[in-house]
Every structure is written in structure tokens, then in C-alpha cells.
Scaffold this motif. Structure first.
Motif, PDB file in Angstrom:
ATOM      1  N   VAL A  79     -49.933 -50.062  91.865  1.00  0.00           N
ATOM      2  CA  VAL A  79     -49.391 -48.985  91.028  1.00  0.00           C
ATOM      3  C   VAL A  79     -48.758 -49.584  89.761  1.00  0.00           C
ATOM      4  O   VAL A  79     -48.858 -49.002  88.679  1.00  0.00           O
ATOM      5  CB  VAL A  79     -48.372 -48.144  91.813  1.00  0.00           C
ATOM      6  N   GLY A  80     -48.118 -50.747  89.888  1.00  0.00           N
ATOM      7  CA  GLY A  80     -47.598 -51.426  88.707  1.00  0.00           C
ATOM      8  C   GLY A  80     -48.711 -51.759  87.728  1.00  0.00           C
ATOM      9  O   GLY A  80     -48.525 -51.679  86.502  1.00  0.00           O
ATOM     10  N   GLY A  81     -49.893 -52.123  88.252  1.00  0.00           N
ATOM     11  CA  GLY A  81     -51.049 -52.370  87.395  1.00  0.00           C
ATOM     12  C   GLY A  81     -51.463 -51.136  86.618  1.00  0.00           C
ATOM     13  O   GLY A  81     -51.830 -51.212  85.443  1.00  0.00           O
ATOM     14  N   VAL A  82     -51.402 -49.973  87.274  1.00  0.00           N
ATOM     15  CA  VAL A  82     -51.705 -48.706  86.593  1.00  0.00           C
ATOM     16  C   VAL A  82     -50.702 -48.471  85.470  1.00  0.00           C
ATOM     17  O   VAL A  82     -51.069 -48.094  84.345  1.00  0.00           O
ATOM     18  CB  VAL A  82     -51.689 -47.528  87.591  1.00  0.00           C
ATOM     19  N   PHE A  83     -49.416 -48.683  85.769  1.00  0.00           N
ATOM     20  CA  PHE A  83     -48.390 -48.556  84.730  1.00  0.00           C
ATOM     21  C   PHE A  83     -48.683 -49.514  83.567  1.00  0.00           C
ATOM     22  O   PHE A  83     -48.570 -49.141  82.395  1.00  0.00           O
ATOM     23  CB  PHE A  83     -46.997 -48.889  85.287  1.00  0.00           C
ATOM     24  N   GLY A  84     -49.042 -50.758  83.916  1.00  0.00           N
ATOM     25  CA  GLY A  84     -49.245 -51.782  82.899  1.00  0.00           C
ATOM     26  C   GLY A  84     -50.336 -51.431  81.905  1.00  0.00           C
ATOM     27  O   GLY A  84     -50.146 -51.560  80.689  1.00  0.00           O
ATOM     28  N   VAL A  85     -51.502 -50.985  82.398  1.00  0.00           N
ATOM     29  CA  VAL A  85     -52.598 -50.664  81.475  1.00  0.00           C
ATOM     30  C   VAL A  85     -52.266 -49.429  80.652  1.00  0.00           C
ATOM     31  O   VAL A  85     -52.667 -49.323  79.477  1.00  0.00           O
ATOM     32  CB  VAL A  85     -53.933 -50.477  82.234  1.00  0.00           C
ATOM     33  N   GLY A  86     -51.519 -48.489  81.241  1.00  0.00           N
ATOM     34  CA  GLY A  86     -51.133 -47.302  80.484  1.00  0.00           C
ATOM     35  C   GLY A  86     -50.173 -47.624  79.352  1.00  0.00           C
ATOM     36  O   GLY A  86     -50.354 -47.188  78.207  1.00  0.00           O
ATOM     37  N   PHE A  87     -49.150 -48.421  79.650  1.00  0.00           N
ATOM     38  CA  PHE A  87     -48.172 -48.776  78.612  1.00  0.00           C
ATOM     39  C   PHE A  87     -48.794 -49.683  77.544  1.00  0.00           C
ATOM     40  O   PHE A  87     -48.407 -49.619  76.373  1.00  0.00           O
ATOM     41  CB  PHE A  87     -46.953 -49.448  79.241  1.00  0.00           C
ATOM     42  N   LEU A  88     -49.754 -50.521  77.947  1.00  0.00           N
ATOM     43  CA  LEU A  88     -50.430 -51.349  76.947  1.00  0.00           C
ATOM     44  C   LEU A  88     -51.210 -50.473  75.973  1.00  0.00           C
ATOM     45  O   LEU A  88     -51.229 -50.733  74.757  1.00  0.00           O
ATOM     46  CB  LEU A  88     -51.369 -52.351  77.619  1.00  0.00           C
ATOM     47  N   ARG A  89     -51.848 -49.424  76.476  1.00  0.00           N
ATOM     48  CA  ARG A  89     -52.572 -48.500  75.603  1.00  0.00           C
ATOM     49  C   ARG A  89     -51.624 -47.883  74.579  1.00  0.00           C
ATOM     50  O   ARG A  89     -51.963 -47.746  73.405  1.00  0.00           O
ATOM     51  CB  ARG A  89     -53.219 -47.392  76.426  1.00  0.00           C
ATOM     52  N   GLU A  90     -50.450 -47.491  75.042  1.00  0.00           N
ATOM     53  CA  GLU A  90     -49.478 -46.906  74.124  1.00  0.00           C
ATOM     54  C   GLU A  90     -49.085 -47.904  73.036  1.00  0.00           C
ATOM     55  O   GLU A  90     -48.930 -47.543  71.868  1.00  0.00           O
ATOM     56  CB  GLU A  90     -48.231 -46.465  74.881  1.00  0.00           C
ATOM     57  N   PHE A  91     -48.950 -49.155  73.444  1.00  0.00           N
ATOM     58  CA  PHE A  91     -48.526 -50.187  72.500  1.00  0.00           C
ATOM     59  C   PHE A  91     -49.609 -50.497  71.472  1.00  0.00           C
ATOM     60  O   PHE A  91     -49.317 -50.748  70.286  1.00  0.00           O
ATOM     61  CB  PHE A  91     -48.151 -51.457  73.274  1.00  0.00           C
ATOM     62  N   LEU A  92     -50.859 -50.485  71.916  1.00  0.00           N
ATOM     63  CA  LEU A  92     -51.949 -50.913  71.043  1.00  0.00           C
ATOM     64  C   LEU A  92     -52.622 -49.796  70.277  1.00  0.00           C
ATOM     65  O   LEU A  92     -53.341 -50.065  69.301  1.00  0.00           O
ATOM     66  CB  LEU A  92     -53.027 -51.636  71.875  1.00  0.00           C
ATOM     67  N   ASP A  93     -52.429 -48.564  70.702  1.00  0.00           N
ATOM     68  CA  ASP A  93     -53.214 -47.475  70.133  1.00  0.00           C
ATOM     69  C   ASP A  93     -52.813 -47.223  68.677  1.00  0.00           C
ATOM     70  O   ASP A  93     -51.797 -46.615  68.378  1.00  0.00           O
ATOM     71  CB  ASP A  93     -53.034 -46.189  70.943  1.00  0.00           C
ATOM     72  N   ALA A  94     -53.661 -47.674  67.754  1.00  0.00           N
ATOM     73  CA  ALA A  94     -53.357 -47.542  66.328  1.00  0.00           C
ATOM     74  C   ALA A  94     -53.465 -46.094  65.864  1.00  0.00           C
ATOM     75  O   ALA A  94     -52.761 -45.672  64.949  1.00  0.00           O
ATOM     76  CB  ALA A  94     -54.319 -48.415  65.521  1.00  0.00           C
ATOM     77  N   ASN A  95     -54.341 -45.326  66.477  1.00  0.00           N
ATOM     78  CA  ASN A  95     -54.525 -43.934  66.059  1.00  0.00           C
ATOM     79  C   ASN A  95     -53.250 -43.125  66.257  1.00  0.00           C
ATOM     80  O   ASN A  95     -52.863 -42.319  65.415  1.00  0.00           O
ATOM     81  CB  ASN A  95     -55.670 -43.292  66.854  1.00  0.00           C
ATOM     82  N   GLU A  96     -52.604 -43.347  67.414  1.00  0.00           N
ATOM     83  CA  GLU A  96     -51.364 -42.630  67.693  1.00  0.00           C
ATOM     84  C   GLU A  96     -50.295 -43.002  66.674  1.00  0.00           C
ATOM     85  O   GLU A  96     -49.605 -42.136  66.124  1.00  0.00           O
ATOM     86  CB  GLU A  96     -50.873 -42.952  69.098  1.00  0.00           C
ATOM     87  N   THR A  97     -50.165 -44.284  66.388  1.00  0.00           N
ATOM     88  CA  THR A  97     -49.160 -44.747  65.441  1.00  0.00           C
ATOM     89  C   THR A  97     -49.431 -44.190  64.046  1.00  0.00           C
ATOM     90  O   THR A  97     -48.526 -43.722  63.352  1.00  0.00           O
ATOM     91  CB  THR A  97     -49.154 -46.281  65.391  1.00  0.00           C
ATOM     92  N   ARG A  98     -50.718 -44.236  63.644  1.00  0.00           N
ATOM     93  CA  ARG A  98     -51.088 -43.743  62.324  1.00  0.00           C
ATOM     94  C   ARG A  98     -50.821 -42.247  62.207  1.00  0.00           C
ATOM     95  O   ARG A  98     -50.323 -41.757  61.193  1.00  0.00           O
ATOM     96  CB  ARG A  98     -52.560 -44.055  62.058  1.00  0.00           C
ATOM     97  N   PHE A  99     -51.131 -41.509  63.284  1.00  0.00           N
ATOM     98  CA  PHE A  99     -50.908 -40.063  63.287  1.00  0.00           C
ATOM     99  C   PHE A  99     -49.416 -39.754  63.133  1.00  0.00           C
ATOM    100  O   PHE A  99     -49.012 -38.893  62.340  1.00  0.00           O
ATOM    101  CB  PHE A  99     -51.444 -39.464  64.587  1.00  0.00           C
ATOM    102  N   ALA A 100     -48.584 -40.477  63.859  1.00  0.00           N
ATOM    103  CA  ALA A 100     -47.141 -40.252  63.786  1.00  0.00           C
ATOM    104  C   ALA A 100     -46.618 -40.571  62.390  1.00  0.00           C
ATOM    105  O   ALA A 100     -45.760 -39.863  61.853  1.00  0.00           O
ATOM    106  CB  ALA A 100     -46.427 -41.101  64.828  1.00  0.00           C
ATOM    107  N   GLN A 101     -47.148 -41.638  61.781  1.00  0.00           N
ATOM    108  CA  GLN A 101     -46.710 -42.020  60.445  1.00  0.00           C
ATOM    109  C   GLN A 101     -47.096 -40.963  59.410  1.00  0.00           C
ATOM    110  O   GLN A 101     -46.318 -40.621  58.514  1.00  0.00           O
ATOM    111  CB  GLN A 101     -47.304 -43.373  60.064  1.00  0.00           C
ATOM    112  N   GLU A 102     -48.322 -40.429  59.537  1.00  0.00           N
ATOM    113  CA  GLU A 102     -48.781 -39.394  58.604  1.00  0.00           C
ATOM    114  C   GLU A 102     -47.938 -38.127  58.729  1.00  0.00           C
ATOM    115  O   GLU A 102     -47.564 -37.510  57.724  1.00  0.00           O
ATOM    116  CB  GLU A 102     -50.259 -39.085  58.862  1.00  0.00           C
TER     117      GLU A 102
END
Length: 527
Positions: A402-425
Motif C-alpha cells: 500500500v505504501g508503494g501505491v502511495f509512492g507512485v501517486g505522490f510522485l505523479r503529483e510531484f512530476l505532473d507538469a500539466n497540473e503545475t502549469r494549469f495552476a500557474q495559468e
């Protein structure tokens, strides 16, 4: 796709047996266990608690199947590498094989040495404590499954044994050093699982997904990843899954697994080269390369789980059986075939009837998984157990997965440039519209301050009020969008909070339940 999209599917329920039908089949299994244990042990003096223990052991085994098996197949189901039906079929077969083939002929009566049985001189009191441990652990697992929280069955039975032992002989019976290790595993296990899974996912993204020529990169790195997975699972199965069949040290097991890994490297390289001729240069094509390894991982994890965790259901039952037959308490007990069957078939029955709920939780209700992410979780589950074992760190396979599931999910949040760009816009637009609204307010103040207004001034003021109203609505919408952008997450926070809370209270909750049940039994047995 983020969790706002995933949540739309939460209401879609798969057609399954009705709750009444599931309960009826579960009760039928327990009745069969009751009748079998009663008739086959009819010549055993004072066999009442053996029969009761068998029923509680069956109940515990079903709850293990309903809750713990999800960690083995959940990621494969969530990534669509396996359908729910075939995941249950594969898990059921390999859980049973692991239990019967590698479950062992002897089991420790006190899981993890959590209490010292020598401090309970009366076998009858010991039997009561083990009966309470079984029932309390099963009840806690049942509750955790009902709320969709994957918890450690090992920690559940440890809590049950601890609570029953304290009730029978006081706090001095507990091995508090071992308890300290278990508490530390609450942090170590999910953290290691998250780091290892996120590390593999980041490697795959960096070396394959982010490359312009994904197919060439996949041909180079996917065979390496599959060979690492083969080594991890080979070593894991030899050391953990087959430890009761053949005892090898880490270096021997690792060497055997290395040979298998080399074979898998050349075999997978050949298959991927052949498949590359018809693959498109996109993420979906790379994803499909991990489907078969995921199916193998689900089968192997299920086998190892059946070999290891069947003892959580039948350990106390074997202890009860041994104490009744020999009128003494021992730290290890032989396992009659019928007791092993109770554990093996109980896990399978629980998985089939109630497993889909937790499989969905692990596979899709924490974060969205595809084959690449699920592969990272699966390899982390095996590799982390091996690393932790060699370092002497206490870990829980449930918490790791389950920690592995958490890990890949939080990594996506950290790396997802689209989300960051959307928030900045959205943030820029919000600030721009707020400034324009402020300018309109200032202009309105200027015109309203004119003492002798002309007709044109009044027209301008009315126009400004209209523009202010429109701009206020725009700013209000911008503010909402800005908050939504900040809230866009790839890991469901409610699921994380619920699961972590369940992990923390598993041992104390099972212990309190066990102590209460022990005193209830004692009150019934002693007039």
C-alpha cells in the motif's frame, strides 16, 4: 486523468452475489469446518475448544482472504492488466498452492514471539488466550474490510495474542522489544515501499516515457527491469515462499535467482524486439509491455502470501490443538492436514466472497494505476522485503504494497507538469482580473466624487457598475478555479488518512478485543 475523474466511476458497482448469498456461503463453510472438526476429533477428550478454535480459525482465514490478498492482485486489476475475475482465479489457485506446498508442517504457536508461553503454566488458560486471539484478530479484520482499509493480518494476530496473553498472565508476558519493532514497522514499511516504488516509476519515466523514441528506449531498458523483477521475485519466493520446503541462505537464493534473471533478460529482449515491429511510439505501447510481468507478479505474490500468512489463521489453532492433545504448552506445534486445509480453503473462500472490495480499494480508489505504475509497486513489494530482511528491519508486506501505491501517486503529483502549469495559468488570470476589478473600483470612485455630474458622467457610472458586477463574477469564478487547481490531486487524501489510522490502531484494537473476549470466556468457564 485525476481523481476528480476517477471518482465518477466510484458509483459504478460490479454485479456480484448479494450480501445475503455471501453471508450464507461463508456460514456454510464455517458449518462444514465445525462438523469436520467435531466428527474427526470426537475421540479427543475435552475437544470443545478445539471445535470452537477450528470455527474461529476458519473465520480468521476468510478475513485474511478478504483483506490481505488485495495487496497481491489489486495493482494488476487497477492497471487493467487483469480483470477482477481472473485476478481472483489466479490468487485463489496460488494462495492455496502456497498454503499446502510451502505452509510448513510446523508453525510457531506464538506469532513473532510476542509473548512467552512459559508464563502461562495452565494449558486450559493458554487455550482460552489463543481462542480469544483468533476471534479478536478476525473481528478486527472483518471491520477493516467493511470500511475498505487494507491492514496487516500479522499485526492483527499479534495484537490478539498480546491482548490474550496480558489478560491471562499480566503485562510481563509481552516481549516489549518485539513490540517496539512492530511499532517501528508502521513507519518503515510504507516509507520503504513508497520510496522503492517511486524510484522505479521515476526511472521508467526518465529513461523511457520522456524519451522521444520510446520504443528504442523500451527495447533497451524493459528487459533490464524484467530481469530485476525476476531476481527480486526469485529470491523472495525461495527465502519466504519456500522456506518450509527448502532452507537456503540469502547468497544461495540470490545466485539461483540471478540465473533466472539472466534467462529472463534474453527471453524478454527477444520478445520485445519482435513486438516492437508493430508497436506505436507512445506510452500505451510501453504500458502493454508490462502486462505479462504483472500477471506473473500477482501469481507469485499470492503464492508467497499463502505460504507465509496461512500461519496467521492456523498458528493459534495449531497451538490449541497441540495443548489439548499433549496437555502442555509448546512454542512450536505440528499442523495436521485438516488444520492446514481450514487455513488454505478459508483464505480462498474469503477472497472469492469478499475480496473484490479491497482489491478495488488498493487497485483504483487510492490513486489511478496503469501497468507501469503497477509494475513499480509489484517490484517494490518483493525487493523491499528482501532488503529489509537483510538489514534486519521489521516490515509488513501489506504496508509495503500500500505504501508503494502511495509512492507512485505522490510522485505523479510531484512530476505532473500539466497540473503545475494549469495552476500557474489560473493564478495569473486570477491576479489579472483582481487588478482590473480594483481599477474599475478606483475609476468609479473618481466619477462618483464629481459634484455636478453631466449626463455622460451618469451614463459612465452606470456602465462602470455593470462592468464591476461582471468583473466580480469573473473574479469569483477565477477564485474557485484557483482553489480547484490547488486541490487537484492524484492520491485520494481521505483514503490515505483512513488506511494510516487503521494501521496505527490495529495492534491496540485487536489486543483490547482479545482481552475482553478472554475475560468473557473465563467468566463462562469459571462459575
Amino acid at each position: 486523468m485525476d481523481l476528480n475523474t476517477i471518482n465518477k466511476f466510484d458509483k459504478a458497482k460490479e454485479k456480484t452475489l448479494s450480501s445475503f448469498a455471501k453471508l450464507s456461503l461463508a456460514l456454510l463453510f464455517m458449518v462444514v469446518v465445525f462438523l469436520w472438526s467435531y466428527t474427526s476429533n470426537g475421540d479427543v477428550p475435552n475437544n470443545t475448544f478445539l471445535v470452537i478454535g477450528a470455527v474461529f480459525g476458519a473465520y480468521m482465514a476468510m478475513n485474511i482472504g478478504a483483506n490481505d490478498v488485495a495487496n497481491n492482485v489489486g495493482p494488476a486489476v487497477g492497471s487493467k492488466a487483469l480483470t477482477m475475475f481472473w485476478a481472483i482465479v489466479i490468487a485463489a489457485i496460488f494462495e492455496a498452492l502456497g498454503s499446502f506446498i510451502a505452509g510448513g508442517e510446523v508453525v510457531k504457536t506464538i506469532k513473532n514471539g510476542i509473548i512467552d508461553p512459559a508464563l502461562i503454566p495452565n494449558p486450559e488458560i493458554f487455550i482460552w488466550a489463543m481462542t480469544a486471539a483468533l476471534l479478536s484478530a478476525a473481528l478486527w479484520l472483518n471491520f477493516a474490510t467493511s470500511v475498505g482499509a487494507p491492514v496487516s493480518t500479522t499485526h492483527s494476530i499479534v495484537g490478539g495474542v498480546m491482548g490474550g496473553g496480558i489478560a491471562a498472565a499480566g503485562f510481563s508476558i509481552v516481549n516489549w522489544d518485539t513490540m517496539g519493532e512492530i511499532v517501528s514497522s508502521w513507519v518503515i514499511s510504507p516509507l520503504l515501499g513508497a520510496i522503492v516504488a517511486a524510484g522505479f516509476l521515476y526511472f521508467i519515466k526518465k529513461q523511457i516515457i520522456y524519451k522521444e523514441d520510446k520504443i528504442t528506449a523500451a527495447i533497451k531498458f524493459v528487459p533490464i527491469l524484467i530481469s530485476i523483477m525476476t531476481w527480486s521475485f526469485g529470491t523472495y519466493i525461495i527465502l519466504k515462499g519456500l522456506k518450509e520446503v527448502i532452507k537456503l541462505d540469502f547468497y544461495t537464493a540470490g545466485a539461483i535467482a540471478l540465473v533466472l534473471a539472466i534467462i529472463s533478460f534474453f527471453w524478454s529482449k527477444k520478445l520485445i524486439l519482435k513486438a516492437s515491429l508493430r508497436l506505436e511510439n507512445n506510452r500505451n505501447s510501453v504500458n502493454n509491455l508490462f502486462t505479462i510481468p504483472l500477471i506473473f507478479s500477482a501469481a507469485l505474490l499470492s503464492f508467497a502470501h499463502g505460504a507465509n500468512d496461512v500461519a496467521n489463521a492456523i498458528g493459534p489453532l495449531a497451538a490449541i490443538n497441540d495443548a489439548i492433545l499433549n496437555s502442555e504448552i509448546s512454542s512450536k506445534a505440528s499442523i495436521p492436514f485438516w488444520i492446514m486445509a481450514v487455513g488454505a480453503f478459508g483464505i480462498v473462500v474469503g477472497l472469492i466472497l469478499y475480496g473484490p472490495k479491497l482489491i478495488r480499494t488498493v487497485g483504483s480508489e487510492i490513486t489511478e494505476l496503469d501497468q507501469i505504475r503497477a509494475f513499480s509497486i509489484a517490484i517494490a513489494a518483493a525487493l523491499t522485503v528482501i532488503i529489509a530482511s537483510q538489514l534486519g528491519l521489521p516490515v509488513s508486506s501489506t504496508h509495503i504494497a500500500v505504501g508503494g501505491v502511495f509512492g507512485v501517486g505522490f510522485l505523479r503529483e510531484f512530476l505532473d507538469a500539466n497540473e503545475t502549469r494549469f495552476a500557474q495559468e489560473v493564478r495569473k488570470k486570477f491576479k489579472k482580473d483582481k487588478k482590473e476589478l480594483s481599477d474599475l473600483y478606483n475609476e468609479l470612485v473618481v466619477f462618483e466624487a464629481i459634484e455636478e455630474k453631466s449626463k455622460e458622467d451618469y451614463i459612465k457610472i452606470v456602465d462602470l457598475y455593470k462592468k464591476v458586477d461582471e468583473k466580480e463574477n469573473i473574479v469569483r469564478i477565477d477564485k474557485k478555479n484557483f482553489k480547484d487547481a490547488k486541490r487537484t490531486k492524484y492520491v485520494k487524501r481521505e483514503a490515505v488518512s483512513k488506511i494510516v489510522a487503521a494501521w496505527i490502531i490495529t495492534v491496540p484494537a485487536a489486543a483490547i478485543l482479545s482481552a475482553a473476549i478472554f475475560f468473557m470466556i473465563k467468566g463462562i468457564m469459571i462459575p
